[in-house]
Enzyme design. Sequence first.
Site, PDB file in Angstrom:
ATOM      1  N   HIS A  72      62.122  11.333  22.864  1.00 25.87           N
ATOM      2  CA  HIS A  72      61.671  11.367  21.471  1.00 25.87           C
ATOM      3  C   HIS A  72      62.418  10.325  20.644  1.00 25.87           C
ATOM      4  O   HIS A  72      63.635  10.260  20.693  1.00 25.87           O
ATOM      5  CB  HIS A  72      61.892  12.762  20.868  1.00 25.87           C
ATOM      6  CG  HIS A  72      60.860  13.755  21.311  1.00 25.87           C
ATOM      7  ND1 HIS A  72      60.654  14.950  20.686  1.00 25.87           N
ATOM      8  CD2 HIS A  72      59.954  13.691  22.316  1.00 25.87           C
ATOM      9  CE1 HIS A  72      59.665  15.602  21.289  1.00 25.87           C
ATOM     10  NE2 HIS A  72      59.235  14.868  22.288  1.00 25.87           N
ATOM     11  N   TYR A 200      61.120  20.076  11.640  1.00 27.32           N
ATOM     12  CA  TYR A 200      62.082  20.974  11.000  1.00 27.32           C
ATOM     13  C   TYR A 200      61.560  21.238   9.594  1.00 27.32           C
ATOM     14  O   TYR A 200      61.439  20.304   8.803  1.00 27.32           O
ATOM     15  CB  TYR A 200      63.464  20.319  10.891  1.00 27.32           C
ATOM     16  CG  TYR A 200      64.193  20.147  12.204  1.00 27.32           C
ATOM     17  CD1 TYR A 200      63.928  19.080  13.057  1.00 27.32           C
ATOM     18  CD2 TYR A 200      65.190  21.054  12.587  1.00 27.32           C
ATOM     19  CE1 TYR A 200      64.626  18.915  14.245  1.00 27.32           C
ATOM     20  CE2 TYR A 200      65.898  20.894  13.779  1.00 27.32           C
ATOM     21  CZ  TYR A 200      65.599  19.826  14.599  1.00 27.32           C
ATOM     22  OH  TYR A 200      66.294  19.665  15.783  1.00 27.32           O
ATOM     23  N   PRO A 292      72.100  26.428  15.964  1.00 28.90           N
ATOM     24  CA  PRO A 292      71.241  25.563  16.792  1.00 28.90           C
ATOM     25  C   PRO A 292      70.519  24.447  16.043  1.00 28.90           C
ATOM     26  O   PRO A 292      69.906  23.589  16.680  1.00 28.90           O
ATOM     27  CB  PRO A 292      70.230  26.542  17.388  1.00 28.90           C
ATOM     28  CG  PRO A 292      70.222  27.709  16.464  1.00 28.90           C
ATOM     29  CD  PRO A 292      71.594  27.794  15.879  1.00 28.90           C
ATOM     30  N   LYS A 296      73.231  20.918  19.109  1.00 28.49           N
ATOM     31  CA  LYS A 296      74.465  20.267  19.573  1.00 28.49           C
ATOM     32  C   LYS A 296      75.234  21.062  20.634  1.00 28.49           C
ATOM     33  O   LYS A 296      76.117  20.515  21.300  1.00 28.49           O
ATOM     34  CB  LYS A 296      75.392  20.010  18.376  1.00 28.49           C
ATOM     35  CG  LYS A 296      74.887  18.915  17.444  1.00 28.49           C
ATOM     36  CD  LYS A 296      75.012  17.562  18.102  1.00 28.49           C
ATOM     37  CE  LYS A 296      74.187  16.505  17.411  1.00 28.49           C
ATOM     38  NZ  LYS A 296      73.311  15.767  18.309  1.00 28.49           N
ATOM     39  N   TYR A 384      72.335  12.986  14.869  1.00 25.84           N
ATOM     40  CA  TYR A 384      71.330  13.708  15.658  1.00 25.84           C
ATOM     41  C   TYR A 384      71.272  13.182  17.092  1.00 25.84           C
ATOM     42  O   TYR A 384      71.197  13.971  18.048  1.00 25.84           O
ATOM     43  CB  TYR A 384      69.950  13.589  14.984  1.00 25.84           C
ATOM     44  CG  TYR A 384      68.924  14.564  15.510  1.00 25.84           C
ATOM     45  CD1 TYR A 384      68.747  15.816  14.910  1.00 25.84           C
ATOM     46  CD2 TYR A 384      68.136  14.251  16.626  1.00 25.84           C
ATOM     47  CE1 TYR A 384      67.820  16.718  15.401  1.00 25.84           C
ATOM     48  CE2 TYR A 384      67.207  15.146  17.114  1.00 25.84           C
ATOM     49  CZ  TYR A 384      67.049  16.376  16.500  1.00 25.84           C
ATOM     50  OH  TYR A 384      66.128  17.276  16.994  1.00 25.84           O
TER      51      TYR A 384
HETATM   52  C1  PHB Z   1      64.835  23.741  21.258  1.00 26.73           C
HETATM   53  O1  PHB Z   1      64.055  22.967  21.835  1.00 26.73           O
HETATM   54  O2  PHB Z   1      64.964  24.917  21.619  1.00 26.73           O
HETATM   55  C2  PHB Z   1      65.581  23.229  20.102  1.00 26.73           C
HETATM   56  C3  PHB Z   1      65.438  21.902  19.719  1.00 26.73           C
HETATM   57  C4  PHB Z   1      66.101  21.421  18.616  1.00 26.73           C
HETATM   58  C5  PHB Z   1      66.911  22.261  17.887  1.00 26.73           C
HETATM   59  C6  PHB Z   1      67.085  23.577  18.277  1.00 26.73           C
HETATM   60  C7  PHB Z   1      66.424  24.067  19.382  1.00 26.73           C
HETATM   61  O3  PHB Z   1      67.535  21.783  16.778  1.00 26.73           O
END
Ligand code: PHB
Length: 389
Positions: A72, A200, A292, A296, A384
């Site tokens: 990505h 997000y 989460p 990280k 990130y």
């Molecule tokens: C996930 O794919 O479970 C995932 C991805 C990004 C995040 C948190 C969880 O910030």
Amino acid sequence: MRTKVAIIGAGPAGLLLGQLLHKFGIDNVILERQSPDYVLGRIRAGLLEEGTVALLDEVGAATRAHAEGLLHEGIELAFSGRRHRIDMKAATGKTVMIYGQTEVTLDLMNARKAAGLTSIYEAADVEPHDFDGGHPRVTWVKDGVTHEIDCDFIAGCDGFHGISRASVKPPAIETFERVYPFGWLGILSETPPVSHELIYSNHARGFALCTMRSMHRSRYYVQCSLDDHIDQWPDDRFWDELKRRLDQKAVDQLVTGPSIEKSIAPLRSFVAEPMRFGRMFLAGDAAHIVPPTGAKGLNLAASDAHYLSVALREYYDEKSSAGIDAYSDKALKRVWKAVRFSWWMTSMLHKFPDTGTIGARIQLAELDYVTSSKAAMTSLAENYVGLPF
Ligand code: PHB
Ligand code: APR
């Protein structure tokens, strides 16, 4: 029994450390409380920094990640009914890889098996001893019989609820903690992701995240109350709530389906200092937890394993303690930056019960700034994709 490094815990931290040490010719034994199937059944996040993939490559465990992982180049931040893209590749030259932690664990387990290294699963009452002196050892019970292994070092890779950190008493250890006043309700479904990149979303009803495991398996999260129970969240309610927190285009494109996993996780920031106690080191969730938001956790476990393996190589190859003496400070430097970033992402994106309408307006101003200022976007992107190690 005797080994150089006794590793407690066969999560990503312990397994990766084991393979890195093996590559450096340092023998090690892993003691894990659960069975392999149990360990592989835990659904966790699934986003790997380039540095984490490079470490898997280093131990020859990245073949399937390269074949099946999704690269990505950006993410989207959604607020006020619109989505705004952060182009991480343009800002940093780097990408992230979508590849489940469960798959990473399986690949590392297979690598360990192929290398013929000893792992003892279903080891009960694992206990580290005498790590303050020169002769540490670990005991455990299996099939009703107590066993013991002598070692040079103990690596506590046994997660947040493990025995390693719990074996150290204050004032030798200092902990820092924030528990957030909400949780994440997550589901996994055999449906194509709503968008090719992660979304997000900051919404008046609470945070939502659209992520994925593959082009036909999706992972979605909504912020929920800590008092909620999954029984209160049948699939229909979940999908309805998710839709309410997404923009119209996403709602139109969302493919829903039965959940194949559903769970609620609390959010916490936690750090234990230091990460070394005599001849015992902590690595991964045993030493720190991040919420989460930003994914990280696994990547910090990987950087800890890297720092520790290099320090131990220096100890054995160069007969120098400089590396192991520096391990805790070095690891904590990177840990605290990820703790800060995860806290910041969490603060910007979630609905907080105690910050009121002014808090919500400030979040929108921050999101507007982050998605319009090149400097702010670069700062988010840099963190990130993962700070260097
Ligand atoms: C996930 O794919 O479970 C995932 C991805 C990004 C995040 C948190 C969880 O910030
Ligand atoms: N004895 C032996 N093993 C133990 C004990 C114990 N007393 N306590 C816990 N364990 C095992 C757990 O069963 C688990 O398999 O230690 C392992 C720790 O693994 P993780 O919790 O996955 O932690 P870590 O390897 O540090 O990986 C960090 O995992 O929790 C996620 O978000 C986190 O992605 C991050 C990653």
